[in-house]
Design a protein around this motif. Structure first.
Motif, mmCIF file in Angstrom:
data_model
loop_
_atom_site.group_PDB
_atom_site.id
_atom_site.type_symbol
_atom_site.label_atom_id
_atom_site.label_comp_id
_atom_site.label_asym_id
_atom_site.label_seq_id
_atom_site.Cartn_x
_atom_site.Cartn_y
_atom_site.Cartn_z
ATOM 1 N N PHE A 312 39.514 51.851 47.244
ATOM 2 C CA PHE A 312 40.705 52.811 48.292
ATOM 3 C C PHE A 312 40.244 54.077 47.559
ATOM 4 C CE2 PHE A 312 43.228 49.327 48.621
ATOM 5 C CZ PHE A 312 42.509 48.034 50.446
ATOM 6 N N ALA A 313 40.034 54.469 46.390
ATOM 7 C CA ALA A 313 40.005 55.297 45.684
ATOM 8 C C ALA A 313 38.314 56.066 46.186
ATOM 9 C CB ALA A 313 40.238 55.285 44.283
ATOM 10 N N ASP A 314 37.811 55.598 46.455
ATOM 11 C CA ASP A 314 36.327 55.713 46.523
ATOM 12 C C ASP A 314 36.319 57.438 48.245
ATOM 13 O OD1 ASP A 314 33.764 56.162 47.649
ATOM 14 O OD2 ASP A 314 32.875 54.032 47.891
ATOM 15 N N PRO A 315 35.858 58.255 47.415
ATOM 16 C CA PRO A 315 36.008 58.862 48.825
ATOM 17 C C PRO A 315 35.680 58.958 50.027
ATOM 18 C CG PRO A 315 34.725 60.027 46.541
ATOM 19 C CD PRO A 315 35.210 58.297 46.424
ATOM 20 N N ALA A 316 34.174 57.912 50.033
ATOM 21 C CA ALA A 316 33.915 57.357 51.157
ATOM 22 C C ALA A 316 34.904 56.995 52.348
ATOM 23 C CB ALA A 316 32.549 56.630 51.376
ATOM 24 N N VAL A 317 36.252 56.361 51.426
ATOM 25 C CA VAL A 317 37.103 55.411 52.372
ATOM 26 C C VAL A 317 38.055 56.469 53.017
ATOM 27 C CG1 VAL A 317 38.811 53.756 52.800
ATOM 28 C CG2 VAL A 317 36.729 53.470 50.796
ATOM 29 N N ASP A 318 38.401 57.050 52.439
ATOM 30 C CA ASP A 318 39.052 58.629 52.621
ATOM 31 C C ASP A 318 39.118 60.086 52.565
ATOM 32 O OD1 ASP A 318 40.878 60.024 54.345
ATOM 33 O OD2 ASP A 318 43.043 59.456 52.905
ATOM 34 N N PRO A 319 37.767 60.601 53.884
ATOM 35 C CA PRO A 319 37.377 61.738 53.447
ATOM 36 C C PRO A 319 38.483 63.117 53.127
ATOM 37 C CG PRO A 319 36.149 61.096 54.482
ATOM 38 C CD PRO A 319 37.054 59.809 54.541
ATOM 39 N N THR A 320 39.671 62.724 54.047
ATOM 40 C CA THR A 320 40.912 63.641 53.967
ATOM 41 C C THR A 320 41.563 64.410 52.605
ATOM 42 O OG1 THR A 320 42.629 62.034 54.255
ATOM 43 C CG2 THR A 320 41.401 63.156 56.183
#
Length: 486
Positions: A312-320
């Motif tokens: 869940f820390a992958d930037p692609a999962v939550d760009p905000t």
């Protein structure tokens, strides 16, 4: 043979029969007493003096086969070691739970995955988003609980070591004291078998902690060495083994570094190589749990926690989400790093930003942790991305795990399977050790008190007593006849 010689012979026979009856009675009375060894009276013919003879009671012998006793102790120590390890692995497997059953780690993860999938299909539903929060909290709580259990097991092992060291020192002191008393008894010609029974019981108790070898010394004393050759008692004073319990244990505490101590011998801490001299018993098993097996289990669980966090820390999962801002799963509220992996399983938490009871908002699950305001109610992109991140195959970043891509469910199942396999292996060793110990115990019992045999001996002693009594009666009649003739 003169009348006086006949009388002397009969009296010696009566004395031997009386002493033999006492020995049989003692055997029968102590048939179930732990540490009691069967007694046997030793007789020898008296020298013929002026046509005399009879029997002489040389003493009472304890019947113990030293080789069987030694093997019984070693097998008992191995059984204690295997039982301690099996109990740890059984507890660890129970903490992971059985896949498919409520409360199991894999079930918690499946519930979380199902909640993400359901919320992605109904992004506007507050109920579905609340379900994500509750299942995520249950998942992190399960991981925290397993981690706490592992550290409690390490603390329990540490306390057990301290208790065993105290028992070891007390047992060695009592054995040294019994050595002295036995030597005094034997030197004065008295019976020391009861003291030897007590000493055997003490040595048996010590052997559960550290497997021992017993060697005879002069005067009825014994010397004790560990199975690997370390001196425990050889002389009037035993060695003094020391250990300092660490108290509460954390994942960051490693073996050999304070406050986790090794054994000390007369105040000097042992090296890892010297520690192996005390291996093989219950104390060694607790050292293995505290310093090896529990830390390995903790490392695997930390690797799982880091894998879940990183998905869940992958930037692609939550760009905000801004750089450095914690993701959906956090390290105690912070972003986890490679350097903070140790103990992460115990600190894994759901981000407070999505928990309404902690000042967060459910809409951030749909719109992003870094979003300034709620977005379109039907936007499912972020929820779908989180679902895919959890379900997708990913190579764990932790060096503890093999670099093979796997889903979160597969990784959780792998750890559960390892715990089950370790438990089965430990129980297999325990079963084999128990069977071996049982075999030697049976051999010890075969040398013990057999009530039927003792009753046969009692009948023989009764006949011997009656025969000697008849001789006395015959001598008495002869003397009376002689007196009447005079």
């Amino acid at each position: 043979m003169s009348l006086s010689n006949a009388l002397s012979n009969a009296m010696s026979g009566l004395a031997a029969a009386s002493r033999g009856t006492e020995v049989v009675a003692s055997n029968l009375a102590n048939a179930l007493t732990p540490g009691f060894a069967r007694r046997e009276m030793q007789l020898s013919p008296r020298p013929h003096i002026a046509g005399g003879g009879g029997v002489h009671v040389d003493g009472v012998t304890r019947l113990v086969r030293a080789s069987v006793l030694a093997q019984t102790r070693i097998a008992g120590a191995e059984t204690a070691r295997a039982g301690t390890l099996a109990a740890f692995h059984t507890g660890l497997e129970g903490a992971y739970g059985i896949p498919g059953q409520p409360g199991a780690l894999t079930t918690r993860l499946a519930d979380f995955d199902a909640a993400l999938i359901a919320a992605a299909g109904r992004p506007e539903s507050e109920t579905h988003k609340a379900r994500i929060v509750s299942t995520a909290q249950a998942l992190t709580g399960a991981i925290n609980q397993i981690a706490d259990g592992i550290q409690q097991a390490r603390g329990t092992a540490d306390q057990a070591i301290a208790a065993d060291v105290d028992r070891l020192n007390q047992g060695l002191t009592r054995i040294a004291d019994l050595n002295r008393k036995i030597a005094v008894q034997l030197a004065s010609g008295d019976d020391a078998t009861a003291l030897q029974d007590a000493r055997q019981t003490e040595i048996d108790a010590v052997a559960q902690i550290v497997p021992v070898q017993e060697l005879p010394r002069e005067g009825g004393r014994v010397a004790l060495f560990s199975a690997s050759g370390a001196v425990l008692l050889d002389g009037s004073q035993p060695v003094t083994v020391g250990f300092a319990a660490a108290g509460p244990i954390t994942p960051q505490m490693a073996a050999g570094t304070p406050p986790l101590s090794r054994l000390t011998l007369d105040g000097v801490e042992l090296t890892p190589g010297q520690m192996r001299l005390y291996g093989g018993g219950r104390m060694a098993a607790n050292f293995a749990i505290r310093d090896d097996q529990a830390p390995q289990a903790q490392a695997r669980l930390d690797a799982l926690a880091r894998d879940l966090h990183d998905r869940f820390a992958d930037p692609a999962v939550d760009p905000t989400r801004a750089a450095g801002q914690p993701a959906l799963l956090t390290d105690g509220g912070q972003l986890a790093t490679a350097g903070s992996e140790v103990g992460l399983a115990g600190r894994l938490r759901l981000n407070a930003a999505v928990q309404p009871d902690r000042g967060g908002a459910l809409w951030r699950l749909r719109d992003g942790l870094g979003a300034a305001a709620p977005g379109p109610a039907g936007d499912s992109a972020l929820l779908g991305g989180m679902s895919q991140a959890l379900a997708g195959a990913r190579t764990p970043a932790s060096a503890t795990l093999s670099p093979v891509a796997r889903t979160a469910a597969a990784l959780a199942g792998e750890l559960t399977s390892i715990a089950a396999s370790d438990r089965l292996a430990a129980e297999s060793v325990q079963t084999a050790a128990g069977a071996r110990s049982g075999t030697f115990q049976s051999m010890m019992l075969a040398d013990g008190v057999d009530s039927d045999r003792e009753m046969e001996n009692l009948l023989q002693l009764e006949r011997a007593y009656a025969s000697n009594a008849k001789v006395l009666l015959a001598v008495d009649e002869m003397l009376q006849t002689i007196l009447r003739m005079t």
